[in-house]
Design a protein around this motif. Structure first.
Motif, PDB file in Angstrom:
ATOM      1  N   THR A 168      -9.851  12.851  11.958  1.00 33.17           N
ATOM      2  CA  THR A 168      -8.489  12.424  11.658  1.00 33.17           C
ATOM      3  C   THR A 168      -8.470  11.005  11.113  1.00 33.17           C
ATOM      4  O   THR A 168      -9.336  10.186  11.413  1.00 33.17           O
ATOM      5  N   VAL A 169      -7.454  10.743  10.292  1.00 31.91           N
ATOM      6  CA  VAL A 169      -7.230   9.419   9.720  1.00 31.91           C
ATOM      7  C   VAL A 169      -5.772   9.057   9.943  1.00 31.91           C
ATOM      8  O   VAL A 169      -4.876   9.864   9.666  1.00 31.91           O
ATOM      9  N   GLN A 170      -5.518   7.859  10.452  1.00 27.62           N
ATOM     10  CA  GLN A 170      -4.162   7.361  10.636  1.00 27.62           C
ATOM     11  C   GLN A 170      -3.752   6.582   9.385  1.00 27.62           C
ATOM     12  O   GLN A 170      -4.421   5.633   8.992  1.00 27.62           O
ATOM     13  N   LEU A 171      -2.667   7.010   8.757  1.00 27.04           N
ATOM     14  CA  LEU A 171      -2.177   6.382   7.537  1.00 27.04           C
ATOM     15  C   LEU A 171      -0.903   5.595   7.851  1.00 27.04           C
ATOM     16  O   LEU A 171      -0.046   6.077   8.585  1.00 27.04           O
ATOM     17  N   GLU A 172      -0.802   4.394   7.271  1.00 26.49           N
ATOM     18  CA  GLU A 172       0.377   3.568   7.506  1.00 26.49           C
ATOM     19  C   GLU A 172       0.807   2.888   6.218  1.00 26.49           C
ATOM     20  O   GLU A 172      -0.024   2.323   5.506  1.00 26.49           O
ATOM     21  N   LEU A 173       2.092   2.956   5.913  1.00 26.71           N
ATOM     22  CA  LEU A 173       2.676   2.276   4.758  1.00 26.71           C
ATOM     23  C   LEU A 173       3.675   1.246   5.257  1.00 26.71           C
ATOM     24  O   LEU A 173       4.623   1.587   5.980  1.00 26.71           O
ATOM     25  N   ASP A 174       3.460  -0.007   4.903  1.00 25.52           N
ATOM     26  CA  ASP A 174       4.378  -1.102   5.231  1.00 25.52           C
ATOM     27  C   ASP A 174       4.991  -1.533   3.904  1.00 25.52           C
ATOM     28  O   ASP A 174       4.353  -2.218   3.101  1.00 25.52           O
ATOM     29  N   VAL A 175       6.231  -1.114   3.640  1.00 30.23           N
ATOM     30  CA  VAL A 175       6.794  -1.136   2.294  1.00 30.23           C
ATOM     31  C   VAL A 175       7.941  -2.124   2.172  1.00 30.23           C
ATOM     32  O   VAL A 175       8.816  -2.187   3.041  1.00 30.23           O
ATOM     33  N   GLN A 176       7.918  -2.896   1.096  1.00 30.60           N
ATOM     34  CA  GLN A 176       9.100  -3.594   0.604  1.00 30.60           C
ATOM     35  C   GLN A 176       9.362  -3.095  -0.812  1.00 30.60           C
ATOM     36  O   GLN A 176       8.436  -2.995  -1.623  1.00 30.60           O
ATOM     37  N   ALA A 177      10.614  -2.778  -1.099  1.00 32.99           N
ATOM     38  CA  ALA A 177      10.978  -2.284  -2.424  1.00 32.99           C
ATOM     39  C   ALA A 177      12.143  -3.102  -2.974  1.00 32.99           C
ATOM     40  O   ALA A 177      13.029  -3.524  -2.233  1.00 32.99           O
ATOM     41  N   MET A 178      12.130  -3.316  -4.297  1.00 32.08           N
ATOM     42  CA  MET A 178      13.131  -4.138  -4.968  1.00 32.08           C
ATOM     43  C   MET A 178      14.103  -3.247  -5.752  1.00 32.08           C
ATOM     44  O   MET A 178      13.686  -2.292  -6.406  1.00 32.08           O
ATOM     45  N   TYR A 179      15.368  -3.586  -5.677  1.00 29.93           N
ATOM     46  CA  TYR A 179      16.402  -2.809  -6.356  1.00 29.93           C
ATOM     47  C   TYR A 179      16.293  -3.003  -7.870  1.00 29.93           C
ATOM     48  O   TYR A 179      16.197  -4.120  -8.364  1.00 29.93           O
ATOM     49  N   ARG A 180      16.315  -1.882  -8.605  1.00 27.06           N
ATOM     50  CA  ARG A 180      16.174  -1.948 -10.056  1.00 27.06           C
ATOM     51  C   ARG A 180      17.224  -1.120 -10.778  1.00 27.06           C
ATOM     52  O   ARG A 180      16.973  -0.598 -11.844  1.00 27.06           O
ATOM     53  N   THR A 181      18.402  -0.971 -10.215  1.00 28.39           N
ATOM     54  CA  THR A 181      19.569  -0.295 -10.800  1.00 28.39           C
ATOM     55  C   THR A 181      19.317   1.168 -11.127  1.00 28.39           C
ATOM     56  O   THR A 181      18.186   1.628 -11.222  1.00 28.39           O
ATOM     57  N   ALA A 182      20.408   1.884 -11.344  1.00 32.83           N
ATOM     58  CA  ALA A 182      20.311   3.321 -11.587  1.00 32.83           C
ATOM     59  C   ALA A 182      19.716   3.628 -12.947  1.00 32.83           C
ATOM     60  O   ALA A 182      19.251   4.740 -13.203  1.00 32.83           O
ATOM     61  N   GLU A 183      19.703   2.661 -13.880  1.00 36.98           N
ATOM     62  CA  GLU A 183      19.188   2.930 -15.226  1.00 36.98           C
ATOM     63  C   GLU A 183      17.655   2.822 -15.304  1.00 36.98           C
ATOM     64  O   GLU A 183      17.053   3.209 -16.281  1.00 36.98           O
ATOM     65  N   THR A 184      17.036   2.271 -14.271  1.00 32.13           N
ATOM     66  CA  THR A 184      15.576   2.130 -14.269  1.00 32.13           C
ATOM     67  C   THR A 184      14.932   3.501 -14.246  1.00 32.13           C
ATOM     68  O   THR A 184      15.338   4.356 -13.465  1.00 32.13           O
ATOM     69  N   PRO A 185      13.914   3.776 -15.066  1.00 28.60           N
ATOM     70  CA  PRO A 185      13.256   5.084 -15.041  1.00 28.60           C
ATOM     71  C   PRO A 185      12.694   5.393 -13.666  1.00 28.60           C
ATOM     72  O   PRO A 185      12.268   4.506 -12.931  1.00 28.60           O
TER      73      PRO A 185
END
Length: 304
Positions: A283-300
């Motif tokens: 087994t492998v323990q996976l962890e994501l520590d995420v920060q995401a930046m807002y890029r409006t609804a028009e961003t692909p």
């Protein structure tokens, strides 16, 4: 033993006084300790504490508080982020600096009741790599855990008005795997393991958000690795939305965890003991520590 020392020293302290964390340290190491309490001020056992190095984003220590709400770790000198979380309560995060030979006064961490955090506004949010970490923990058979991470990835979140229909996509460069050991890293990239020449990417695409109460969600989706796709569920804690960063961007943050079974992805790695390389556990323990930046609804939409 360390926590036993803490308990004995605490019992000799005056009521309400912080526990004395004095104890012998390994040469060149420092120590961090905390006392976690619930909203009523009572010791909180079983709270999860994760200590992460700020320079490498590697997990330096992880554990749970004892029945007295105490946690302690000896650490190399450096700067660290400490995340404390417990079911039904709002996670707490703080930064600490560790000095060689120094034992920090114990931090009292009071966790507050979880509240329904305001969800991110609809639109596209892109991962901020300098403030996002994709880590894993694997175990050598009969040996200590190996901590690693992927250093190159892209991804984002498409938030919809109905959160359950939102989508997350992540693409990881498999060759960017690093565990701090060049021989082991080259072996992990080889055909014995990830086979990055034939399978250069690890991809995750979500299918649905499932609300679990408070700030907790399960993120269901498909993980494709080594040419095989499997359904996985990420246990996710939403940490909220803030204005921050160099350009004062609107940001959201989350912590997600999952346990993966390597056989599910046809990674039936053969023994390398004859070559002096230890076998990895199932087994492998996976962890994501995420920060995401807002890029409006028009961003692909981020790459799938």
């Amino acid at each position: 033993m360390a926590l036993g020392l803490l308990r004995r020293r605490r019992s000799r302290s005056a009521p309400g006084a912080a526990p004395d964390l004095s104890l012998p340290l390994p040469a060149g190491a420092g120590a961090y300790g905390c006392e976690v309490v619930d909203p009523m001020g009572q010791p909180l056992g079983g709270a999860e504490v994760t200590v992460t190095a700020l320079d490498s984003h590697r997990v330096a220590a992880r554990g749970t508080t004892d029945p007295y709400g105490l946690f302690m770790a000896t650490l190399p000198p450096g700067s660290y982020s400490v995340l404390v979380a417990a079911e039904g309560l709002t996670p707490a995060r703080d930064n600490v600096d560790i000095l060689a030979g120094a034992v920090l006064p114990p931090a009292r961490v009071a966790l507050l009741p979880a509240r329904q955090l305001e969800l991110p506004p609809p639109g596209t949010w892109l991962f901020d790599p300098p403030h996002t970490a994709i880590r894993f923990i694997a175990k050598h058979v009969g040996m200590a855990h190996v901590h690693g991470r992927f250093t190159r990835f892209t991804g984002g979140i498409r938030i919809t008005p109905d959160m359950v229909d939102s989508q997350v996509s992540v693409r990881i460069d498999a060759a960017s795997i690093t565990t701090g050991n060049r021989t082991r890293d080259n072996h992990l990239r080889s055909a014995d393991f990830l086979d990055v020449e034939h399978y250069p990417y690890i991809d995750f695409t979500s299918t649905r958000f499932v609300y679990r109460g408070g700030s907790r969600w399960t993120l269901n989706g498909t993980l494709t690795m080594h040419g095989t796709s499997r359904s996985v569920g990420l246990d996710t804690t939403y940490l909220g939305t803030v204005n921050g960063g160099y350009e004062q961007e609107l940001r959201c943050a989350a912590l997600a965890k999952a346990e993966l079974h390597r056989e599910d992805f046809t990674l039936n790695w053969r023994s390398m003991l004859a070559r002096g390389i230890a076998v990895v556990g199932p087994t492998v323990q996976l962890e994501l520590d995420v920060q995401a930046m807002y890029r409006t609804a028009e961003t692909p939409t981020p790459p799938e």
